[in-house]
Design an enzyme around this catalytic site. Structure first.
Site, PDB file in Angstrom:
ATOM      1  CG  HIS A 161      -7.125  12.219  -9.136  1.00 22.61           C
ATOM      2  ND1 HIS A 161      -8.604  13.787  -8.661  1.00 22.61           N
ATOM      3  CD2 HIS A 161      -7.548  11.191  -7.902  1.00 22.61           C
ATOM      4  CE1 HIS A 161      -8.762  13.336  -7.888  1.00 22.61           C
ATOM      5  NE2 HIS A 161      -8.565  11.928  -7.348  1.00 22.61           N
ATOM      6  CD  GLU A 186      -5.175   3.682  -1.612  1.00 20.72           C
ATOM      7  OE1 GLU A 186      -5.233   4.085  -0.478  1.00 20.72           O
ATOM      8  OE2 GLU A 186      -5.569   4.061  -2.579  1.00 20.72           O
ATOM      9  CG  ASP A 232      -2.141   1.341   1.109  1.00 21.08           C
ATOM     10  OD1 ASP A 232      -3.648   0.781   0.713  1.00 21.08           O
ATOM     11  OD2 ASP A 232      -1.840   2.009   1.469  1.00 21.08           O
ATOM     12  CG  ASP A 236      -4.207   8.822 -12.789  1.00 16.48           C
ATOM     13  OD1 ASP A 236      -4.117   7.525 -11.942  1.00 16.48           O
ATOM     14  OD2 ASP A 236      -4.368   8.868 -13.684  1.00 16.48           O
ATOM     15  CG  ASN A 280      -4.618  10.995  -5.940  1.00 15.82           C
ATOM     16  OD1 ASN A 280      -3.589  11.074  -6.591  1.00 15.82           O
ATOM     17  ND2 ASN A 280      -5.237  10.176  -6.106  1.00 15.82           N
TER      18      ASN A 280
END
Length: 249
Positions: free
Chosen positions: A125, A155, A112, A129, A120
């Protein structure tokens, strides 16, 4: 577009039968209506068309298979591939137990990204990414060809390590954790440090369970528990066996 795609999928089983019918009709027409001196050339043309159709059909099937088993953002395997691969490893594990073969165990790591929501929210975002794709590339550069890397969702990632027990898996994941912690993720996140938390579990002591789905649920749950403990500290690797020992003491 979606309606056209769904229609194409529904008609897919008819493609090969229709090609067979078409070939039969073409053969009939060639035999009855094409002069003998042109028949050979006509058949060569038909064969070339069939070869091209076969190549195109193969590409379509390949694309469908990849889309069904891969995460579109990172190019890693998805959950569908994860469960398929895990079932295969469980079968190997059971067979290895019966035959007393070496290296039949496997390990599962759940990974994680720490504080990913804040990243984010801060950088957007697209930056998030970019981090996901960079971490996916780090995994790909450092795993063996026999390992399976999965984007679990959001994630979270999972890595299945065949022929690897607790100790080897912990060493490997610790090295991955260090690589990510020291990696420069670039201007998208203003070179901010990104870390991961990892939970690791081995398939040891699960061989006696007969139902494969029960083994899958059990090993995923154990990996999640190890990950939960790792998230308390963050930027660390925790093995399920360590949790058991701490609970017993």
């Amino acid at each position: 577009m979606k309606r056209w795609f769904r229609t194409g999928i529904q008609l897919a089983p008819l493609i090969l039968p229709l090609l067979g019918v078409g070939l039969g009709i073409i053969g009939y027409l060639l035999n009855h209506y094409v002069p003998r001196e042109y028949e050979f050339k006509a058949w060569v043309g038909v064969i070339l068309i069939l070869i091209i159709n076969g190549i195109l059909l193969g590409q379509v099937l390949k694309s469908l298979a990849l889309n069904a088993t891969m995460d579109p953002l990172t190019g890693l395997g998805n959950k569908g591939l994860f469960y398929y691969f895990l079932k295969y490893q469980i079968q190997k594990c059971k067979k290895g137990t019966q035959l007393k073969e070496p290296n039949y165990l496997f390990s599962l790591a759940m990974i994680d990204i720490d504080n990913f929501k804040a990243l984010n929210d801060t950088y957007g975002h697209l930056a998030g990414d970019s981090v996901l794709k960079n971490i996916a590339r780090i995994f790909e550069r450092n795993v063996r060809s026999s390992d399976a890397i999965i984007r679990w969702g959001g994630e979270e990632f999972a890595i299945v390590l065949p022929g690897t027990e607790d100790e080897g898996a912990l060493v490997f994941l610790e090295r991955i954790r260090e690589i990510i912690a020291n990696y420069n993720f670039g201007p998208e996140v203003q070179s901010q440090k990104v870390t991961v938390s990892v939970g690791v579990v081995s398939s040891r002591n699960l061989e006696h369970i007969k139902d494969e789905n029960e083994i899958i649920d059990d090993i995923v749950q154990r990996a999640d528990q190890a990950l939960y403990h790792a998230k308390k500290t963050k930027n660390c690797v925790v093995g399920y066996e360590l949790i058991l020992k701490s609970d017993q003491s």
